[in-house]
Design an enzyme around this catalytic site. Structure first.
Site: not given
Ligand code: AMP
Length: 420
Positions: A36, A225, A377, A400
């Site tokens: 980053r 999920k 992610g 996200g």
């Protein structure tokens, strides 16, 4: 791109408040992955070279609000309940201070970075006022104030004093409307708001691939999920030619098809939704592919007994990876694709024995001539861990945020920037 970028404006002599993503992992006082920091450098260097006064801000970790008069104890874990405010302040400072990032930036930027252990107070103001053209100030962790995540207007006003120009370059937080990611502009305090190079790349590559894809457009969705990815599936079904579903979320679709799922992850309350999505794909002419065989384990352990089952998952077994026939089916479907977007691993890739399917998909993307985009992610982690990172067109820096972009949502930290 429809938003202005730092290249579109004159920054010489101007105070540029740059929202960076310096949320790096730190272990025992050392930065363990500086991706980053490296990702933020092009924007920072460009602004310095152009003679801007560069004021950097970021969050790091999940600190307590230690600069507030009293610490908000609502989020304290039971283990910390007995600790005093002072103890919590000290621990937070040790774990979440951005000083460690400033030290690294100074190595990379010829000691031109001043760190200030303050965000909006007098100390910060002094440091900002002393900042010369071509130099940087890094403010302390924004989240040491609870006002940051609450998008408090008074806090945003104070922070906005440090910018004639606002530069958004923290893609990882643009889906949040916080004081530093949106408030300083939303409330009208900074009028000139532009994208840095990182945001520009995310929008130019990922944003464009979804909105104006080169076809055939294939999306591969996996991960744990269905419920986490409903928005993504619903949005992409409208746009793709082929939708591939693997990972834990496939078993809810298995159930919808009447297949056995054994002990696999399965969200019973999402079975109807899975049916609706399959119907929708059919109606739209989208080629929806599900696994046709599954690597099953007799427990959730890398060393568990394994077997491959075609169709559903037998009782007392759980699905942990896509099987070899599915690998063939999925990789064949990628052949000839012009755009491939991937979000979510095909199995429990953290365990080497169950990483085979994820690895095969990563390899197929690496070999493909298509524009290959990895949503952030876990899929980004998987591709990097498996050594294919350099072979992809783009790996999103935001987890996200990239999911929300794939969902077609408006991201507050991008929405607030000036249009071209
Ligand atoms: P997500 O954050 O939704 O992309 O999910 C990533 C997680 O899904 C990873 O930690 C994987 O281990 C997990 N996962 C993928 N496939 C399975 C599976 N078949 N069973 C359980 N977990 C899975």
């Amino acid at each position: 791109m429809e938003k202005l970028t730092i290249k579109d404006i004159d920054v010489k002599g101007k105070k540029c408040l740059v929202r960076c993503d310096f949320n790096v992992p730190v272990k025992s006082g050392k930065i363990t992955d500086e991706t980053r920091i490296m990702g933020a450098l092009p924007t920072i260097k460009y602004l310095m070279e152009q003679g801007a006064k560069v004021i950097l801000c970021s969050h790091l970790g999940r600190p307590f609000n230690i600069f507030n008069a009293t610490i908000d104890r609502k989020k304290i874990k039971p283990a910390d309940a007995e600790k005093t405010d002072d103890q919590l302040r000290q621990e937070t400072m040790e774990k979440c201070s951005l000083e460690i990032v400033a030290n690294r930036l100074n190595e990379l930027l010829d000691n031109k970075v001043t760190f200030v252990n303050d965000v909006v107070g007098e100390e910060a103001e002094k440091a900002v006022n002393a900042c010369k053209e071509g130099e940087c100030v890094l403010l302390q962790n924004l989240r040491f104030y609870k006002e940051e995540t609450k998008n408090d207007q008074a806090f945003a006003e104070k922070l906005a004093r440090f910018g004639d120009v606002y530069v958004s370059d923290a893609f990882g937080t643009v889906h949040r409307a916080h004081a530093s990611t949106a408030g300083v502009v939303q409330y009208g305090y900074i009028k000139t708001a532009v994208a840095g190079f990182l945001i520009e790349k995310e929008l130019n590559v990922m944003g464009k691939a979804i909105e104006e894809p080169r076809r055939p457009f294939v999306a591969i969705l996996g991960g744990a999920k269905v419920s986490d990815k409903i928005g993504v599936i619903s949005n992409l079904i409208e746009k793709v030619d082929t939708l591939i579903i693997g990972g834990g979320m496939a078993y809810t679709f298995f159930k919808a098809k009447g297949w056995n799922v054994g002990n696999s992850l399965c969200e019973l309350d999402k079975v109807d939704l899975a049916n609706d999505l399959m119907e929708k794909a059919k109606a739209k002419g989208v080629n929806l592919l599900l696994p046709i065989d599954t690597v099953c384990a007799d427990k959730f352990d890398n060393d568990a007994n394994r077997m491959v089952s075609a169709g559903g998952v037998p009782d007392n077994w759980e699905g942990v990876d896509i099987g070899p026939e599915t690998v063939k089916l999925f990789t064949n479907a990628l052949k000839g694709a012009q755009t491939i977007v991937w979000n979510g691993p095909m199995g429990v890739f953290e365990m080497p024995n169950f990483a085979v399917g994820t690895k095969a998909i990563a390899a197929a993307l690496a070999e493909s001539d298509a524009i290959t985009i990895i949503g952030g992610g876990d899929s980004a982690a998987a591709v990097t861990q498996l050594g294919f990172a350099s072979k992809m067109t783009h790996i999103s820096t935001g987890g996200g945020a990239s999911l929300e972009l794939l969902e077609g949502k408006v991201l507050p930290g991008i929405e607030c920037l000036n249009n071209k």
